[in-house]
Design an enzyme around this catalytic site. Sequence first.
Site, PDB file in Angstrom:
ATOM      1  N   SER A 223       0.793  -1.234   0.000  1.00 28.62           N
ATOM      2  CA  SER A 223       0.000   0.000   0.000  1.00 28.62           C
ATOM      3  C   SER A 223       0.821   1.277   0.000  1.00 28.62           C
ATOM      4  O   SER A 223       0.244   2.375   0.001  1.00 28.62           O
ATOM      5  CB  SER A 223      -0.956   0.013   1.195  1.00 28.62           C
ATOM      6  OG  SER A 223      -2.043  -0.847   0.987  1.00 28.62           O
TER       7      SER A 223
ATOM      8  N   LYS B 260       3.244   6.663   5.131  1.00 27.73           N
ATOM      9  CA  LYS B 260       2.356   5.633   4.586  1.00 27.73           C
ATOM     10  C   LYS B 260       2.908   4.272   4.998  1.00 27.73           C
ATOM     11  O   LYS B 260       4.118   4.056   5.004  1.00 27.73           O
ATOM     12  CB  LYS B 260       2.258   5.714   3.050  1.00 27.73           C
ATOM     13  CG  LYS B 260       1.216   4.771   2.474  1.00 27.73           C
ATOM     14  CD  LYS B 260      -0.193   5.208   2.810  1.00 27.73           C
ATOM     15  CE  LYS B 260      -1.229   4.149   2.491  1.00 27.73           C
ATOM     16  NZ  LYS B 260      -1.226   3.041   3.481  1.00 27.73           N
TER      17      LYS B 260
ATOM     18  N   LYS C  71      -0.217   3.781  -2.543  1.00 27.97           N
ATOM     19  CA  LYS C  71      -1.256   4.798  -2.368  1.00 27.97           C
ATOM     20  C   LYS C  71      -0.686   6.207  -2.272  1.00 27.97           C
ATOM     21  O   LYS C  71      -1.407   7.185  -2.492  1.00 27.97           O
ATOM     22  CB  LYS C  71      -2.111   4.467  -1.150  1.00 27.97           C
ATOM     23  CG  LYS C  71      -2.949   3.193  -1.311  1.00 27.97           C
ATOM     24  CD  LYS C  71      -3.876   2.987  -0.116  1.00 27.97           C
ATOM     25  CE  LYS C  71      -4.771   1.772  -0.259  1.00 27.97           C
ATOM     26  NZ  LYS C  71      -4.090   0.506   0.013  1.00 27.97           N
TER      27      LYS C  71
ATOM     28  N   SER D 106      -5.586   3.512   4.857  1.00 30.00           N
ATOM     29  CA  SER D 106      -5.220   2.597   3.763  1.00 30.00           C
ATOM     30  C   SER D 106      -6.415   1.808   3.240  1.00 30.00           C
ATOM     31  O   SER D 106      -6.290   0.622   2.926  1.00 30.00           O
ATOM     32  CB  SER D 106      -4.111   1.642   4.217  1.00 30.00           C
ATOM     33  OG  SER D 106      -3.354   1.184   3.116  1.00 30.00           O
TER      34      SER D 106
END
Length: 331
Positions: free
Chosen positions: A119, A277, A122, A176
């Site tokens: 992820s 992140k 993202k 997320s």
Amino acid sequence: MAWWHSGWIRGLMCVAAALIAAAGWPLPAQAQAANFHLCNAQPALPICQHGYGRRIAVQRWGATPEALDPDAVAKASLVTQDPAREIEKLKATSAFVQDMDTSEVLFARDETAVRPIASLVKLMTALVVVDADLPMDEQIVIAAGDVDVPSELPSRLSAGARLSRTDLLHLALASSENSAAHALGRTYPGGMTAFVEAMNARAGALGMEDSRFVEPIGLSNENVSSARDLAKLVHAASLRPLIGAFTTDARYDVDGRTFHNTNMLVGRPDWDILASKTGTTREAGDCLVMMVRLDGRNLAMVVLNAQGMSGARFGDAVRLRRVLDSRMAAK
């Protein structure tokens, strides 16, 4: 008799089921406890010990959580007398810290290895959305295809839910949410194909030579990058105020629910995080990227494929910070 044990019985049942299915006969319904999972029955299996497989067992089937990395807890000291020992304790396959103002590399371990990044993708998704100057107050309806992405963890958003593009970006970054990221890509001008093309074009513009993107969520192992490339990505993302704000928001209330940030370091008073992140899949391991301000320096910190106890990626961030603090204090 010695051969009459549960493993042999399970094997025989699997063979019988295969023969029944091959003959076209309906399989009998199997009674199992609501809390059943492989890790409940066989906790010694490697997949059940830590990381992604363990979290799946905990969140979906209620298995006992693994112990938290002691260096990841809020009371963990950020000071060390033994920097070499901290480096030995790092759980990540790749780790990288760079001063993005001066380009000085402060720590590097296998920083050019190309790996799946889960992820962390993202962040690129957000960069493309923000830079496209799309109407952020536009209402977007979550489609069935947004929810039915091939993730082992269910979406917390329901098909038919109506949220603004701002809400979707916030959820994709802070908690997320896969369905939010998918909806952002789907509603991009030109659709998903154009969105992925924009992701790769932006990677090229940032000089991310080791990186390739195939979708906006991070579930595909074909989304790859290196720790060195990801430092460039998180730095670029931190320069967008909206991305910085959303990735460092500890919690967010929307659609009648509370969503929490997946980075447990966010909100701690001793961390000045400008953007962050997390990412986790079986193949990528536990990953973390952050832009942090430390001793007046803007540092990109990247941890990829951290293994071990729960929170190992956050423990690695603490261990890296101890090393950096000791070096800065020595100057």
